[in-house]
Design a protein around this motif. Structure first.
Motif, PDB file in Angstrom:
ATOM      1  N   GLY A   1      11.025  14.964 -12.683  1.00 32.66           N
ATOM      2  CA  GLY A   1      10.949  13.774 -11.847  1.00 32.66           C
ATOM      3  C   GLY A   1      12.223  12.977 -11.961  1.00 32.66           C
ATOM      4  O   GLY A   1      13.211  13.406 -12.573  1.00 32.66           O
ATOM      5  N   GLN A   2      12.225  11.805 -11.377  1.00 31.74           N
ATOM      6  CA  GLN A   2      13.414  10.955 -11.354  1.00 31.74           C
ATOM      7  C   GLN A   2      13.103   9.597 -11.958  1.00 31.74           C
ATOM      8  O   GLN A   2      12.064   9.012 -11.677  1.00 31.74           O
ATOM      9  N   LEU A   3      14.016   9.132 -12.802  1.00 28.28           N
ATOM     10  CA  LEU A   3      13.914   7.791 -13.367  1.00 28.28           C
ATOM     11  C   LEU A   3      14.780   6.856 -12.538  1.00 28.28           C
ATOM     12  O   LEU A   3      15.981   7.080 -12.372  1.00 28.28           O
TER      13      LEU A   3
ATOM     14  N   HIS B   1       9.749  -4.282 -17.289  1.00 27.78           N
ATOM     15  CA  HIS B   1       8.976  -3.961 -16.097  1.00 27.78           C
ATOM     16  C   HIS B   1       7.899  -5.028 -15.925  1.00 27.78           C
ATOM     17  O   HIS B   1       7.585  -5.775 -16.866  1.00 27.78           O
ATOM     18  N   ALA B   2       7.336  -5.102 -14.735  1.00 27.99           N
ATOM     19  CA  ALA B   2       6.281  -6.079 -14.456  1.00 27.99           C
ATOM     20  C   ALA B   2       5.042  -5.755 -15.285  1.00 27.99           C
ATOM     21  O   ALA B   2       4.688  -4.582 -15.466  1.00 27.99           O
ATOM     22  N   ARG B   3       4.404  -6.788 -15.809  1.00 30.24           N
ATOM     23  CA  ARG B   3       3.177  -6.601 -16.574  1.00 30.24           C
ATOM     24  C   ARG B   3       2.096  -6.003 -15.652  1.00 30.24           C
ATOM     25  O   ARG B   3       1.892  -6.459 -14.539  1.00 30.24           O
ATOM     26  N   GLY B   4       1.452  -4.945 -16.137  1.00 27.19           N
ATOM     27  CA  GLY B   4       0.435  -4.278 -15.337  1.00 27.19           C
ATOM     28  C   GLY B   4       0.965  -3.209 -14.408  1.00 27.19           C
ATOM     29  O   GLY B   4       0.185  -2.547 -13.715  1.00 27.19           O
ATOM     30  N   LYS B   5       2.287  -3.000 -14.368  1.00 29.92           N
ATOM     31  CA  LYS B   5       2.877  -1.980 -13.494  1.00 29.92           C
ATOM     32  C   LYS B   5       2.432  -0.585 -13.944  1.00 29.92           C
ATOM     33  O   LYS B   5       2.401  -0.287 -15.140  1.00 29.92           O
ATOM     34  N   HIS B   6       2.101   0.262 -12.980  1.00 29.95           N
ATOM     35  CA  HIS B   6       1.750   1.652 -13.284  1.00 29.95           C
ATOM     36  C   HIS B   6       3.052   2.430 -13.494  1.00 29.95           C
ATOM     37  O   HIS B   6       3.800   2.673 -12.543  1.00 29.95           O
ATOM     38  N   LEU B   7       3.344   2.818 -14.726  1.00 29.77           N
ATOM     39  CA  LEU B   7       4.581   3.516 -15.037  1.00 29.77           C
ATOM     40  C   LEU B   7       4.418   5.014 -14.850  1.00 29.77           C
ATOM     41  O   LEU B   7       3.412   5.606 -15.259  1.00 29.77           O
ATOM     42  N   SER B   8       5.418   5.634 -14.267  1.00 28.55           N
ATOM     43  CA  SER B   8       5.412   7.081 -14.108  1.00 28.55           C
ATOM     44  C   SER B   8       5.553   7.743 -15.477  1.00 28.55           C
ATOM     45  O   SER B   8       6.013   7.122 -16.446  1.00 28.55           O
ATOM     46  N   PRO B   9       5.179   9.019 -15.592  1.00 25.94           N
ATOM     47  CA  PRO B   9       5.378   9.722 -16.870  1.00 25.94           C
ATOM     48  C   PRO B   9       6.821   9.703 -17.349  1.00 25.94           C
ATOM     49  O   PRO B   9       7.076   9.605 -18.553  1.00 25.94           O
ATOM     50  N   VAL B  10       7.787   9.795 -16.411  1.00 22.23           N
ATOM     51  CA  VAL B  10       9.201   9.757 -16.818  1.00 22.23           C
ATOM     52  C   VAL B  10       9.548   8.390 -17.401  1.00 22.23           C
ATOM     53  O   VAL B  10      10.223   8.291 -18.434  1.00 22.23           O
TER      54      VAL B  10
ATOM     55  N   ALA C   1       0.823  -1.206   0.000  1.00 24.13           N
ATOM     56  CA  ALA C   1       0.000   0.000   0.000  1.00 24.13           C
ATOM     57  C   ALA C   1       0.858   1.258   0.000  1.00 24.13           C
ATOM     58  O   ALA C   1       0.569   2.230  -0.709  1.00 24.13           O
ATOM     59  N   GLY C   2       1.945   1.234   0.778  1.00 24.33           N
ATOM     60  CA  GLY C   2       2.836   2.395   0.838  1.00 24.33           C
ATOM     61  C   GLY C   2       3.505   2.679  -0.494  1.00 24.33           C
ATOM     62  O   GLY C   2       3.628   3.841  -0.906  1.00 24.33           O
ATOM     63  N   GLU C   3       3.949   1.613  -1.172  1.00 24.10           N
ATOM     64  CA  GLU C   3       4.568   1.789  -2.489  1.00 24.10           C
ATOM     65  C   GLU C   3       3.570   2.400  -3.461  1.00 24.10           C
ATOM     66  O   GLU C   3       3.906   3.286  -4.250  1.00 24.10           O
ATOM     67  N   ASP C   4       2.324   1.909  -3.411  1.00 22.66           N
ATOM     68  CA  ASP C   4       1.293   2.454  -4.298  1.00 22.66           C
ATOM     69  C   ASP C   4       1.074   3.945  -4.042  1.00 22.66           C
ATOM     70  O   ASP C   4       0.990   4.752  -4.981  1.00 22.66           O
ATOM     71  N   ILE C   5       0.999   4.309  -2.767  1.00 19.63           N
ATOM     72  CA  ILE C   5       0.753   5.712  -2.414  1.00 19.63           C
ATOM     73  C   ILE C   5       1.907   6.599  -2.870  1.00 19.63           C
ATOM     74  O   ILE C   5       1.711   7.637  -3.511  1.00 19.63           O
TER      75      ILE C   5
ATOM     76  N   SER D   1       3.989  10.167  -9.475  1.00 22.37           N
ATOM     77  CA  SER D   1       3.365  10.344 -10.786  1.00 22.37           C
ATOM     78  C   SER D   1       2.616  11.668 -10.858  1.00 22.37           C
ATOM     79  O   SER D   1       2.651  12.360 -11.884  1.00 22.37           O
ATOM     80  N   LEU D   2       1.940  12.016  -9.761  1.00 22.75           N
ATOM     81  CA  LEU D   2       1.225  13.292  -9.728  1.00 22.75           C
ATOM     82  C   LEU D   2       2.196  14.454  -9.916  1.00 22.75           C
ATOM     83  O   LEU D   2       1.912  15.401 -10.674  1.00 22.75           O
ATOM     84  N   ASP D   3       3.328  14.393  -9.240  1.00 24.56           N
ATOM     85  CA  ASP D   3       4.333  15.454  -9.371  1.00 24.56           C
ATOM     86  C   ASP D   3       4.785  15.586 -10.821  1.00 24.56           C
ATOM     87  O   ASP D   3       4.906  16.691 -11.360  1.00 24.56           O
ATOM     88  N   MET D   4       5.041  14.441 -11.470  1.00 23.83           N
ATOM     89  CA  MET D   4       5.493  14.472 -12.856  1.00 23.83           C
ATOM     90  C   MET D   4       4.392  14.996 -13.782  1.00 23.83           C
ATOM     91  O   MET D   4       4.658  15.750 -14.720  1.00 23.83           O
TER      92      MET D   4
END
Length: 318
Positions: A98-100, A278-287, A74-78, A84-87
């Motif tokens: 942001g940071q890659l 990356h893991a299938r289904g992973k939410h990728l950041s904009p960066v 849950a913490g990782e998701d948050i 992602s919001l920042d980016m």
């Protein structure tokens, strides 16, 4: 939702994540620039909010409880969503920020900084956190969802992964100029067998690729010396401790300077593709999405970078 969970703070989640990563209160304290009692206090407060213990010691090792595993996810998701919001907010302002976070197999460590520099010229406000590990550690980091992307060859087939091949990784045999094999105009893998061979540690992608290829070609090396890094293996080869079979990118400077020579082995180079994974289904950041788009769409730039490495290794060919 439990009212107590609404009192969780982002700082507590960051500290908790550090303890999970290091499995150590003291090392987490160093990373977070805190004292160890301050870290212990934050973890105790988290346990009170959740109503369950988060860690337990067995022997001298720290283990996560089931509650800790649930909080970790849950913490990782948050934290990922906030990143992602920042980016996205930066993107709305007209610039990608942001940071890659990249984990790369050691065979890719020489090329990837140049590739990221080309990406950064398009997105100057993007930062990089680069971790160099062997293949076994890359797979563990994938399982733990530690990075935006990982760069590796030999992508595991038994994991649910998405991957984008983007560049060949030529693996070649090298030796110091005074080695007797350097006088040969043409060689086979069998010609190399009587000589000591430098090999990487178990878990290395280069070692795995070579062992599978040697088995396929029925080449057997009775004398091997195990070396735990590409840089150390390269120096051992220069010192004459054994032949080395290495990614050409890892020895381009030494080949250009004449400290090592590439042996004309008929069955080499061995080609393996570097892939962004990356893991299938992973939410990728904009960066991360932008970096994947870059390596997918900027093939000409990537090929030009690869040619620069090839020309450095073979200056007479340029």
């Amino acid at each position: 939702m439990r009212k107590s969970l609404m009192r969780l703070t982002l700082r507590q989640l960051q500290i908790f994540r550090a303890v999970c990563e290091h499995r150590s209160y003291s090392r987490a304290a160093e990373e977070m620039a805190l004292t160890q009692p301050a870290v212990s206090l934050q973890i105790r407060q988290l346990e009170e909010l959740l109503g369950q213990p988060l860690f337990e010691y067995i022997g001298k090792k720290l283990y996560l409880t089931d509650a800790a595993q649930a909080l970790k996810q849950a913490g990782e998701d948050i934290l990922d969503r906030l990143g992602s919001l920042d980016m996205q907010l930066s993107d709305l302002q007209g610039s990608l920020q942001g940071q890659l976070t990249l984990a790369v197999e050691s065979s890719a460590q020489y090329f990837m900084p140049h590739l990221f520099a080309a990406f950064k010229r398009q997105h100057p406000e993007v930062g990089l956190q680069l971790t160099v590990v062997n293949r076994a550690q890359v797979i563990k980091r994938l399982n733990d969802n530690r990075d935006d992307l990982v760069i590796m060859a030999l992508v595991p087939q038994d994991m649910a992964l998405e991957f984008l091949p983007f560049l060949n990784n030529p693996i070649v045999a090298v030796a110091p100029p005074e080695h007797p094999l350097c006088r040969a105009a043409k060689l086979s893998l069998q010609d190399l067998q009587p000589y000591p061979l430098l090999v990487r540690e178990p878990g290395s992608g280069t070692r795995k690729a070579c062992e599978e290829y040697f088995q396929q070609k029925r080449a057997h090396f009775a004398q091997t010396l195990e070396v735990t890094s590409l840089d150390a293996m390269r120096e051992c080869a220069i010192a004459g401790l054994g032949l080395a079979i290495l990614p050409r990118h890892a020895v381009s400077q030494q080949l250009a300077q004449g400290a090592l020579l590439e042996l004309p082995v008929e069955e080499l180079p061995l080609y393996r593709s570097w892939c962004a994974v990356h893991a299938r289904g992973k939410h990728l950041s904009p960066v991360a999405q932008a970096f994947l788009a870059f390596i997918r769409d900027e093939r000409a730039q990537i090929s030009a970078l690869a040619r620069r490495f090839a020309d450095a290794a073979h200056p007479s060919a340029g």
